[in-house]
Design an enzyme around this catalytic site. Structure first.
Site, mmCIF file in Angstrom:
data_model
loop_
_atom_site.group_PDB
_atom_site.id
_atom_site.type_symbol
_atom_site.label_atom_id
_atom_site.label_comp_id
_atom_site.label_asym_id
_atom_site.label_seq_id
_atom_site.Cartn_x
_atom_site.Cartn_y
_atom_site.Cartn_z
ATOM 1 N N HIS A 266 0.844 -1.188 0.000
ATOM 2 C CA HIS A 266 0.000 0.000 0.000
ATOM 3 C C HIS A 266 0.878 1.235 0.000
ATOM 4 O O HIS A 266 1.905 1.264 0.674
ATOM 5 C CB HIS A 266 -0.929 0.009 1.228
ATOM 6 C CG HIS A 266 -2.108 0.895 1.029
ATOM 7 N ND1 HIS A 266 -2.044 2.255 1.222
ATOM 8 C CD2 HIS A 266 -3.361 0.611 0.608
ATOM 9 C CE1 HIS A 266 -3.226 2.768 0.926
ATOM 10 N NE2 HIS A 266 -4.043 1.807 0.552
ATOM 11 N N ASP A 317 -7.890 -5.640 0.419
ATOM 12 C CA ASP A 317 -8.407 -6.434 -0.695
ATOM 13 C C ASP A 317 -8.107 -7.924 -0.551
ATOM 14 O O ASP A 317 -8.828 -8.761 -1.103
ATOM 15 C CB ASP A 317 -7.833 -5.931 -2.024
ATOM 16 C CG ASP A 317 -8.414 -4.583 -2.393
ATOM 17 O OD1 ASP A 317 -9.589 -4.351 -2.087
ATOM 18 O OD2 ASP A 317 -7.683 -3.761 -2.974
HETATM 19 C C1 LIG Z 1 -0.620 -0.710 -3.952
HETATM 20 C C2 LIG Z 1 0.655 -0.440 -4.723
HETATM 21 C C3 LIG Z 1 0.287 0.007 -6.140
HETATM 22 C C4 LIG Z 1 1.426 0.656 -4.007
HETATM 23 O O1 LIG Z 1 2.529 0.827 -4.763
HETATM 24 P P1 LIG Z 1 3.629 1.984 -4.653
HETATM 25 O O2 LIG Z 1 3.506 2.797 -3.449
HETATM 26 O O3 LIG Z 1 3.624 2.684 -5.975
HETATM 27 O O4 LIG Z 1 4.900 1.079 -4.481
HETATM 28 P P2 LIG Z 1 5.657 0.344 -5.638
HETATM 29 O O5 LIG Z 1 4.743 -0.380 -6.556
HETATM 30 O O6 LIG Z 1 6.608 1.338 -6.249
HETATM 31 O O7 LIG Z 1 6.451 -0.706 -4.781
HETATM 32 C C5 LIG Z 1 7.600 -0.421 -3.976
HETATM 33 C C6 LIG Z 1 8.435 -1.688 -3.875
HETATM 34 O O8 LIG Z 1 7.659 -2.714 -3.232
HETATM 35 C C7 LIG Z 1 7.410 -3.783 -4.122
HETATM 36 N N1 LIG Z 1 6.008 -4.152 -4.008
HETATM 37 C C8 LIG Z 1 4.970 -3.331 -3.676
HETATM 38 N N2 LIG Z 1 3.836 -4.028 -3.678
HETATM 39 C C9 LIG Z 1 4.150 -5.288 -4.012
HETATM 40 C C10 LIG Z 1 3.398 -6.440 -4.201
HETATM 41 N N3 LIG Z 1 2.075 -6.438 -4.045
HETATM 42 N N4 LIG Z 1 4.031 -7.578 -4.561
HETATM 43 C C11 LIG Z 1 5.359 -7.598 -4.723
HETATM 44 N N5 LIG Z 1 6.143 -6.512 -4.570
HETATM 45 C C12 LIG Z 1 5.532 -5.374 -4.215
HETATM 46 C C13 LIG Z 1 7.675 -3.231 -5.516
HETATM 47 O O9 LIG Z 1 8.037 -4.259 -6.405
HETATM 48 C C14 LIG Z 1 8.774 -2.267 -5.237
HETATM 49 O O10 LIG Z 1 9.981 -2.992 -5.088
HETATM 50 P P3 LIG Z 1 11.350 -2.427 -5.709
HETATM 51 O O11 LIG Z 1 11.580 -1.107 -5.006
HETATM 52 O O12 LIG Z 1 12.312 -3.497 -5.388
HETATM 53 O O13 LIG Z 1 11.070 -2.231 -7.176
HETATM 54 C C15 LIG Z 1 1.499 -1.733 -4.797
HETATM 55 O O14 LIG Z 1 1.826 -2.180 -3.489
HETATM 56 C C16 LIG Z 1 0.818 -2.810 -5.585
HETATM 57 O O15 LIG Z 1 0.902 -2.829 -6.819
HETATM 58 N N6 LIG Z 1 0.112 -3.781 -4.910
HETATM 59 C C17 LIG Z 1 -0.630 -4.799 -5.576
HETATM 60 C C18 LIG Z 1 -1.997 -4.268 -6.021
HETATM 61 C C19 LIG Z 1 -2.932 -4.038 -4.872
HETATM 62 O O16 LIG Z 1 -3.093 -4.882 -4.000
HETATM 63 N N7 LIG Z 1 -3.599 -2.874 -4.891
HETATM 64 C C20 LIG Z 1 -4.610 -2.518 -3.889
HETATM 65 C C21 LIG Z 1 -4.152 -1.405 -3.050
HETATM 66 S S1 LIG Z 1 -5.329 -1.110 -1.750
#
Ligand SMILES: CC(C)(COP(=O)(O)OP(=O)(O)OC[C@H]1O[C@@H](n2cnc3c(N)ncnc32)[C@H](O)[C@@H]1OP(=O)(O)O)[C@@H](O)C(=O)NCCC(=O)NCCS
Length: 380
Positions: A266, A317
């Protein structure tokens, strides 16, 4: 482009303050979420979704008289005109329920008696907000009936929003426990600060557009798997894993492939998502009650590996996905349930935006070519 090249640029607007709100607060360090000062755990365990919606829209918890009057208005506003169902009937059966929900609200909009009121009319905006909250479960529930070849049902005035949704989807009276699980999950999903879909709603109405255009923007934004769509993706993932004995190898393999694990992570919570803590208890209890504990067992394994290997925890979720599965709800209705709940937060934010409006218009950094010479079309 790396943020370090541009000190004022934050990719994804991470950490950027987009506005001031009195609606909710996310306290990341203590994994706490409050709606207008009330802890979401208290609202979900002691209150109803209707009380939460009232709190979000009107700024205080309703007393008995206010709640009864609000429930009566919601019941009176729950149905949509037949023309909305006619519009939904034109869609192919393969249409995703999120697209049905978006069309449902777009088709209803011109029927709202306040539709042509100025965008800054606070009272009219609140009336529109209540209609939107009232109609969401009907649009999603009867939208589901229509796409599965069934006739829409008339909502029952004595039902709550959770009961209305379950009644329309299943065609039978929901039992009290199922309705309670649905109701508390609606409260958990109701509001969450400047998340992507709420921000989209605010951007939309900040142009002095209308609340229904904002709702359509919100639904479109929520649809994506990085936002609301994650609950459906999380269930597909659990189904793919299938049994607890396969979970450990599956998750290690997925992490080795650098896959995103849906339902984890998140932007705001770097420790636990408080909604996930609550919903996990609900989902586990449902598993025990139905004798179907395998989803909880798979979930435990994924959570442990994600915490140890990545220090990443489930968001709401993840447990919501298998809780809804255990309630027998079709998987592609999971994100629309989020819509039913979030209409309360979206509309509260749009009313707040319009009460103190300024056009939302950020800058961008241009990195394209700068001194191209015009060449006539036949000479290119
Ligand atoms: C929610 C989300 C978009 C937040 O993302 P964000 O703040 O932009 O963070 P990032 O996507 O840049 O992730 C940061 C790091 O954590 C990792 N990471 C974050 N969420 C992850 C996940 N669900 N699975 C695996 N790795 C994850 C990323 O790969 C990244 O690693 P890196 O720095 O080695 O590249 C992200 O956690 C995600 O895509 N989750 C899955 C979708 C989801 O469940 N969404 C509902 C949110 S309520």
């Amino acid at each position: 482009m790396s943020a370090t090249m541009y000190p004022n640029y934050s990719p994804g607007l991470e950490g950027v303050i987009g506005g001031i709100t009195t609606i909710s607060d996310i306290i990341s360090e203590t994994s706490t979420l409050v709606y207008r000062g009330y802890n979401v755990h208290d609202l979900a365990s002691h209150g109803s979704f209707e009380e939460t919606a009232y709190l979000l829209l009107f700024g205080h918890l309703p007393d008995r008289k206010e709640l009864e009057s609000f429930m009566a208005t919601l019941a009176a506003e729950r149905e949509v005109p037949a023309q909305v169902y006619t519009a939904l009937q034109q869609l192919p059966p393969s249409t995703h329920p999120m697209d049905i929900a978006r069309l449902g609200f777009a088709a209803y909009a011109p029927f709202d008696p306040d539709y042509n009121e100025p965008a800054t009319n606070h009272d009219a905006n609140l009336r529109k907000a209540v209609r939107i909250v009232a109609k969401a479960s009907t649009i999603v529930g009867n939208g589901h009936r229509i796409r599965t070849g069934k006739a829409p049902l008339a909502p029952k005035p004595e039902h709550t929003i959770a009961q209305n949704f379950l009644y329309l989807v299943n065609g039978v009276e929901p039992d009290a426990e199922t309705a309670h699980v649905m109701d508390s999950s609606l409260t958990l999903y109701a509001e969450h600060g400047f998340n992507a879909s709420t921000f989209a709603c605010r951007v939309c109405v900040a142009t002095l557009s209308d609340l229904y255009s904002g709702i359509c923007a919100g639904i479109g934004t929520l649809r994506g798997p990085l936002h609301g769509g994650a609950n459906e993706e999380a269930m597909h993932m659990l189904q793919k894993i299938g049994t607890p004995d396969k979970a450990d190898a599956w998750i290690h393999n997925a992490l080795a492939n650098k896959d995103k694990i849906m339902g984890f992570g998140h932007r705001e919570y770097k420790k636990q998502d408080p909604r996930a803590i609550y919903m996990t208890k609900v989902a586990k209890a449902l598993g025990e009650k139905t004798g179907d504990t395998k989803w909880g067992q798979i979930a435990d394994i994924l959570e442990n590996v994600m915490a140890t290997e990545k220090n990443i925890h489930p968001n709401v979720d993840f447990p919501a996905a298998y809780a809804y599965y255990l309630l027998g709800i079709p998987i592609d209705l999971y994100t629309p349930i989020f819509v039913v709940a979030r209409t309360s937060g979206w509309t509260a934010h749009m009313v707040e935006q319009l009460d103190n409006n300024r056009l939302i218009r950020p800058k961008c950094i241009y990195e394209g070519p700068t001194s191209e010479t015009w060449v006539p079309v036949d000479e290119r």
